[in-house]
Design a protein around this motif. Structure first.
Motif, mmCIF file in Angstrom:
data_model
loop_
_atom_site.group_PDB
_atom_site.id
_atom_site.type_symbol
_atom_site.label_atom_id
_atom_site.label_comp_id
_atom_site.label_asym_id
_atom_site.label_seq_id
_atom_site.Cartn_x
_atom_site.Cartn_y
_atom_site.Cartn_z
ATOM 1 N N TYR A 121 7.319 18.564 -3.999
ATOM 2 C CA TYR A 121 6.633 18.376 -2.726
ATOM 3 C C TYR A 121 7.326 17.318 -1.877
ATOM 4 N N ASP A 123 5.849 15.209 1.081
ATOM 5 C CA ASP A 123 4.533 14.934 1.652
ATOM 6 C C ASP A 123 4.669 14.064 2.894
ATOM 7 N N PRO A 125 2.077 12.106 4.978
ATOM 8 C CA PRO A 125 0.710 11.651 5.219
ATOM 9 C C PRO A 125 0.619 10.643 6.374
ATOM 10 N N SER A 147 -2.645 14.847 5.383
ATOM 11 C CA SER A 147 -1.221 15.030 5.160
ATOM 12 C C SER A 147 -0.860 16.498 5.221
ATOM 13 N N THR A 149 2.093 19.038 3.537
ATOM 14 C CA THR A 149 2.983 19.002 2.379
ATOM 15 C C THR A 149 3.821 20.270 2.310
ATOM 16 N N ASN A 175 -3.845 18.603 3.326
ATOM 17 C CA ASN A 175 -4.661 17.853 2.366
ATOM 18 C C ASN A 175 -5.380 16.712 3.066
ATOM 19 N N GLN A 177 -6.630 12.676 1.901
ATOM 20 C CA GLN A 177 -6.397 11.678 0.869
ATOM 21 C C GLN A 177 -7.352 10.504 1.051
#
Length: 234
Positions: A121, A123, A125, A147, A149, A175, A177
């Motif tokens: 991944y 990512d 974010p 985020s 990804t 996503n 977090q």
């Protein structure tokens, strides 16, 4: 267990070092007093992750798909923008290696029953950090955000599917977090261990060409979720 032991030893070593520098003493010498007054500062992080899948089914199966989690590795950069005395905006692009093993019931051959899902991944974010008041050389904080990804090992362009032992997922996922951590102000740098939960927002699975596939036909959605433990250095 060995990896967990190494992590505990690392944390004990850091704590011992911090105590030797007076971080947890009653009246410590303040380190890096003006560090958090910077408008922008940078850092990097190292850590590990444990990824899982949240699987929802169209029809309740007799036996759920078993997901075996493995420990992966994280590395990345940190850009921090100070918005307020207690609020920071953070961008933490990182590279995350992970692996999950899926085991399906109802197959005789191990080759058909097991799927190894390796993920690489990248990512991206965007996070908001809420910090408490600094007490001596310690400052706890909460962090949360969203985020995007990119999975470099998604197999999304492959024409083969599970009938050719090829498990496919979508390359991009979104996503949210949320987590917590603590800033420790050492003599020459700020060290910030943190724990964060990551939860997928969209279905990642690419179905097999056969809609009645025993691997993907009964899956309504498959979403990644994981735990990150990062050690950040500023």
């Amino acid at each position: 267990m060995k990896k967990l032991l190494y992590i505990i030893l690392l944390l004990l070593s850091i704590t011992t070092y911090s105590q030797s520098k007076g971080i947890f003493s009653k009246n410590p010498i303040l380190n890096l007093e003006n560090f958090d007054k910077q408008r922008v500062h940078w850092g990097y992080f190292l850590g590990f992750n444990i990824y899982d899948f949240k699987i929802d089914y169209l029809d309740t199966p007799d036996v759920d798909i078993a997901v075996k989690r493995n420990t992966g590795f994280n590395v990345g950069l940190v850009g921090n923008l100070r918005l307020h005395e207690h609020i920071d905006l953070r961008f933490e692009p990182g590279l995350y290696y992970s692996q999950r093993n899926l085991t399906y019931s109802g197959f005789i051959k191990k080759l058909d029953a097991e799927r190894e899902v390796r993920s690489t991944y990248i990512d991206f974010p965007l996070l908001v950090k809420f910090s408490s008041l600094r007490t001596g050389n310690i400052r706890p904080y909460l962090v949360g955000g969203v985020s995007a990804t990119l999975n470099l090992a998604s197999n999304s362009k492959s024409l083969d599917d599970n009938y050719q032992q090829r498990f496919r997922v979508k390359p991009w996922t979104q996503n949210y977090q949320i987590g917590f951590g603590v800033d420790l102000y050492l003599e020459y740098f700020k060290f910030s261990p943190s724990i964060r939960g990551v939860f997928g927002l969209n279905d990642e699975l690419i179905r097999d060409n056969n809609p009645n596939s025993p691997w993907t036909g009964n899956i309504k959605s498959m979403q990644s979720r994981g735990i990150f433990v990062n050690f950040t250095f500023h």
